[in-house]
Every structure is written in structure tokens, then in C-alpha cells.
Design a protein around this motif. Structure first.
Motif, short mmCIF file in Angstrom:
data_model
loop_
_atom_site.label_atom_id
_atom_site.label_comp_id
_atom_site.label_asym_id
_atom_site.label_seq_id
_atom_site.Cartn_x
_atom_site.Cartn_y
_atom_site.Cartn_z
N LYS A 72 -22.08 -10.75 -18.36
CA LYS A 72 -23.32 -10.95 -17.61
C LYS A 72 -23.64 -12.43 -17.54
O LYS A 72 -23.41 -13.18 -18.49
CB LYS A 72 -24.46 -10.19 -18.32
CG LYS A 72 -25.71 -10.05 -17.46
CD LYS A 72 -26.71 -9.15 -18.15
CE LYS A 72 -27.95 -8.96 -17.29
NZ LYS A 72 -27.66 -8.24 -16.04
N VAL A 73 -24.15 -12.86 -16.40
CA VAL A 73 -24.47 -14.29 -16.21
C VAL A 73 -25.57 -14.72 -17.16
O VAL A 73 -26.62 -14.06 -17.26
CB VAL A 73 -24.89 -14.55 -14.75
CG1 VAL A 73 -25.34 -16.00 -14.59
CG2 VAL A 73 -23.74 -14.23 -13.79
N ASP A 74 -25.33 -15.81 -17.85
CA ASP A 74 -26.31 -16.37 -18.79
C ASP A 74 -26.96 -17.59 -18.12
O ASP A 74 -26.43 -18.70 -18.17
CB ASP A 74 -25.61 -16.77 -20.09
CG ASP A 74 -26.59 -17.19 -21.17
OD1 ASP A 74 -27.77 -17.45 -20.85
OD2 ASP A 74 -26.19 -17.27 -22.35
N THR A 79 -28.19 -23.50 -17.35
CA THR A 79 -29.21 -24.55 -17.26
C THR A 79 -29.02 -25.59 -18.35
O THR A 79 -29.13 -26.81 -18.11
CB THR A 79 -30.61 -23.92 -17.37
OG1 THR A 79 -30.77 -22.94 -16.35
CG2 THR A 79 -31.70 -24.98 -17.22
N ARG A 80 -28.72 -25.14 -19.56
CA ARG A 80 -28.50 -26.07 -20.67
C ARG A 80 -27.30 -26.98 -20.39
O ARG A 80 -27.34 -28.20 -20.64
CB ARG A 80 -28.27 -25.29 -21.97
CG ARG A 80 -28.08 -26.20 -23.21
CD ARG A 80 -27.71 -25.42 -24.44
NE ARG A 80 -28.73 -24.47 -24.82
CZ ARG A 80 -28.61 -23.14 -24.69
NH1 ARG A 80 -27.49 -22.64 -24.19
NH2 ARG A 80 -29.57 -22.35 -25.07
N LYS A 219 -24.41 -15.37 -7.13
CA LYS A 219 -25.01 -16.24 -6.13
C LYS A 219 -26.19 -17.01 -6.73
O LYS A 219 -26.34 -18.22 -6.48
CB LYS A 219 -25.50 -15.41 -4.94
CG LYS A 219 -26.07 -16.26 -3.82
CD LYS A 219 -26.49 -15.43 -2.62
CE LYS A 219 -26.99 -16.32 -1.48
NZ LYS A 219 -27.42 -15.55 -0.30
N ARG A 220 -27.02 -16.34 -7.51
CA ARG A 220 -28.16 -17.00 -8.14
C ARG A 220 -27.69 -18.10 -9.09
O ARG A 220 -28.24 -19.21 -9.10
CB ARG A 220 -28.99 -15.97 -8.91
CG ARG A 220 -30.25 -16.51 -9.57
CD ARG A 220 -31.24 -16.99 -8.54
NE ARG A 220 -32.53 -17.31 -9.14
CZ ARG A 220 -33.51 -17.92 -8.49
NH1 ARG A 220 -33.35 -18.25 -7.22
NH2 ARG A 220 -34.65 -18.18 -9.08
N LYS A 221 -26.66 -17.82 -9.85
CA LYS A 221 -26.11 -18.80 -10.78
C LYS A 221 -25.57 -20.02 -10.04
O LYS A 221 -25.81 -21.17 -10.43
CB LYS A 221 -25.01 -18.13 -11.62
CG LYS A 221 -24.40 -19.01 -12.70
CD LYS A 221 -23.11 -19.67 -12.24
CE LYS A 221 -22.05 -18.65 -11.92
NZ LYS A 221 -20.81 -19.31 -11.46
N ASN A 222 -24.86 -19.78 -8.94
CA ASN A 222 -24.31 -20.88 -8.16
C ASN A 222 -25.41 -21.72 -7.51
O ASN A 222 -25.27 -22.94 -7.37
CB ASN A 222 -23.36 -20.35 -7.10
CG ASN A 222 -22.07 -19.81 -7.70
OD1 ASN A 222 -21.73 -20.09 -8.84
ND2 ASN A 222 -21.35 -19.01 -6.93
N LEU A 249 -35.84 -20.19 -14.79
CA LEU A 249 -35.83 -19.32 -15.97
C LEU A 249 -37.20 -18.71 -16.21
O LEU A 249 -38.22 -19.24 -15.76
CB LEU A 249 -35.40 -20.12 -17.20
CG LEU A 249 -34.05 -20.84 -17.13
CD1 LEU A 249 -33.83 -21.67 -18.40
CD2 LEU A 249 -32.91 -19.86 -16.93
N LEU A 250 -37.20 -17.61 -16.97
CA LEU A 250 -38.46 -17.02 -17.40
C LEU A 250 -39.09 -17.92 -18.46
O LEU A 250 -38.38 -18.69 -19.14
CB LEU A 250 -38.21 -15.62 -17.97
CG LEU A 250 -37.68 -14.57 -16.98
CD1 LEU A 250 -37.34 -13.28 -17.73
CD2 LEU A 250 -38.67 -14.31 -15.87
N PRO A 251 -40.41 -17.84 -18.65
CA PRO A 251 -41.07 -18.71 -19.63
C PRO A 251 -40.44 -18.64 -21.02
O PRO A 251 -40.32 -19.67 -21.70
CB PRO A 251 -42.51 -18.16 -19.65
CG PRO A 251 -42.70 -17.62 -18.27
CD PRO A 251 -41.37 -17.03 -17.87
N SER A 252 -40.03 -17.44 -21.44
CA SER A 252 -39.44 -17.29 -22.77
C SER A 252 -38.04 -17.89 -22.87
O SER A 252 -37.52 -18.08 -23.97
CB SER A 252 -39.38 -15.80 -23.16
OG SER A 252 -38.60 -15.08 -22.22
N GLU A 253 -37.40 -18.17 -21.73
CA GLU A 253 -36.02 -18.67 -21.72
C GLU A 253 -35.96 -20.19 -21.53
O GLU A 253 -34.89 -20.78 -21.69
CB GLU A 253 -35.24 -18.02 -20.58
CG GLU A 253 -35.12 -16.51 -20.69
CD GLU A 253 -34.48 -15.89 -19.44
OE1 GLU A 253 -33.96 -14.77 -19.55
OE2 GLU A 253 -34.54 -16.53 -18.36
N ARG A 254 -37.06 -20.81 -21.19
CA ARG A 254 -37.03 -22.22 -20.81
C ARG A 254 -36.55 -23.11 -21.96
O ARG A 254 -36.79 -22.83 -23.13
CB ARG A 254 -38.42 -22.66 -20.33
CG ARG A 254 -38.74 -22.05 -18.97
CD ARG A 254 -40.15 -22.31 -18.52
NE ARG A 254 -40.42 -21.57 -17.28
CZ ARG A 254 -41.62 -21.35 -16.79
NH1 ARG A 254 -42.68 -21.84 -17.42
NH2 ARG A 254 -41.77 -20.66 -15.68
#
Length: 268
Positions: A72-74, A79-80, A219-222, A249-254
Motif C-alpha cells: 500500500k502506498v505510504d 513526503t518525508r 496517481k495520488r502518490k505521483n 497528509l491528514l493532520p495526524s500524519e503530518r
């Protein structure tokens, strides 16, 4: 390997098995080689006519590669990595070339190689990356659509098997003792329908939906990578870049840029 996908397949088989074993005192009544041949063989034949034989085998390979072996795309990891790579480029880190070569994501690796190559203008790089992203999505989406399209064949083939069984049953009604074999014969005829419904709704259609989600995630990842590359090419302020990339990203993932370490090892 995507263990969740493997577990889901096993779960589907278990659910079907439990349903069969709890529905009758004689589970063998659910076995019918004629029905199995009609459903599996008919579905394969219809798929071969619809999308060509070589593409049928290709779809099987696609499912294994993208669903069983794929992950699954992380988005958080992507982003990191972009933040770290941007920081290395900004500081002209001598390890940046090796870090890019070691990237496991082929799209991100190609994008960063275009940035480091410095042979194309910014607009040309972005245009090329969008074209590549759209091409990948269109191919992935087409594969998923083909897989979902195959879902209409097993129920139809199951009905075909049931009809052929009923024809054979009705053809023997006038013979002595036909009343004793009518029930078992009718049961066998309906087993093909069961096979068709189970194959379509437990396996083919869900796999098609899974591939469709995979295409959208890719597509979203790219798109995140392309946006990150645009920020690098504009030499965007690190704080602004952090905020823009975190907006995907979602707030909890930022991610807090200050809490991530740069360098080749951190990018992997």
C-alpha cells in the motif's frame, strides 16, 4: 508481500467453505465437475475472446505483482523522502546522487534524476512528469477495468451450466425412476450457478476494485512527487515546502521537518 491481500483471499475461501459445510450434511453435493468446467472454462474462453489470450495471462501477473507482492502506498514516507531530498539539494550534499539512485520508487527516482540532470527547463520537467504520471494511471486504470469486466462472465457461465443440467434432467423425466433422481439432478444443476456467483463476487470483482484503488493511490502518490519537484525547482523556502507537502497528509500524519534527519540512509 502484501500479507493483508493474502489474508483476504484466505478469508474468502474460508467463508465460502464454512457456508458450504454448514448448509448440508453432505458437502459432496456441492462438487460438480461439469459445473466447474463450464464456469472456469467458459469464463477463460470468454475472457480470451474479449481481451485476447495473452492479456488474460497478463492480468493474472498484474494481480500478483500489484496486489500480492505490492504494498500500500505510504504517503507519509513519500513526503518525508521529498523533504529530505530537497534539503540535500539545497545544501548541495555530495551524497544526493547516490541517494537518488537508491530510491525504490521508480517514479520518484526518475523525477529526481531529471532535476539533477539540469538539462531541461522547469516547465519541461513538470510537463514530462505529468505525462508519465497520466500514462501510468491510464494503464493501471485500464487493467483494473478489464479485471472488473471479467466479473460478468462467471455468473453467466454458471447459469449456462445450470441450464444444460436442467435440459439433461428434463430430458430424462419420462424414464422409469426419474422421480428418484430429480432432486439430486436439480441440485447438481444449480451448483454451477453457485460456482459462477462465488467466483465473480468473492474473487474477480473484489480484485478489480482493489486494482482500481491501487491505480488511484499511485496517481495520488505521483502527484505529490511532482508537486515536491516543482517546489525544489523553485527553490522554495523549507518552511513553505513543509507546509505544502503536509497539505497532502491528514493532520495526524503530518511531518515536522525539524524532526527528520537528512542523508542517504534516511531517504531509503
Amino acid at each position: 508481500m502484501n500479507l493483508l491481500s493474502v489474508f483476504s483471499l484466505i478469508l474468502a475461501v474460508v467463508v465460502l467453505g464454512v457456508a458450504i459445510f454448514t448448509a448440508s450434511n453432505n458437502p459432496r453435493s456441492f462438487l460438480d465437475w461439469h459445473g466447474l468446467l463450464v464456469v472456469l472454462g467458459g469464463t477463460f474462453a470468454a475472457a480470451a475472446v474479449s481481451i485476447q489470450l495473452d492479456k488474460v495471462f497478463l492480468l493474472i501477473k498484474i494481480y500478483i505483482d500489484r496486489t500480492i507482492r505490492g504494498r500500500k502506498v505510504d504517503y507519509q514516507k513519500v513526503t518525508r523522502q521529498l523533504m529530505i531530498l530537497a534539503d540535500m539539494i539545497r545544501k548541495e550534499d555530495p551524497e544526493i546522487s547516490n541517494a537518488v539512485k537508491d530510491l525504490k520508487d521508480p517514479f520518484m527516482r526518475d523525477a529526481l534524476e531529471l532535476v539533477l540532470d539540469d538539462s531541461l527547463e522547469k516547465d519541461s520537467i513538470v510537463k514530462v512528469l505529468y505525462q508519465r504520471s497520466n500514462t501510468v494511471f491510464e494503464r493501471y486504470h485500464l487493467d483494473a477495468s478489464r479485471f472488473k469486466g471479467l466479473g460478468k462472465y462467471p455468473p453467466a457461465m454458471g447459469l449456462l451450466g445450470a441450464v444444460t443440467g436442467m435440459i439433461a434432467l428434463l430430458g430424462g423425466l419420462g424414464k422409469p425412476g426419474a422421480e428418484k433422481t430429480m432432486g439430486p439432478a436439480m441440485s447438481i444443476a444449480l451448483v454451477a450457478t453457485l460456482y459462477g456467483i462465488a467466483l465473480a463476487n468473492f474473487f474477480i470483482v473484489p480484485i478489480g476494485e482493489s486494482l482500481m484503488d491501487s491505480a488511484k493511490e499511485m496517481k495520488r502518490k505521483n502527484e505529490i512527487i511532482i508537486h515536491g519537484v516543482k517546489l525544489m525547482l523553485d527553490d522554495t523556502n523549507p518552511v513553505l515546502m513543509e507546509e505544502e507537502l503536509n497539505s497532502f497528509l491528514l493532520p495526524s500524519e503530518r511531518i515536522d521537518r525539524k524532526k527528520i534527519s537528512g542523508g542517504k540512509q534516511a531517504v531509503a
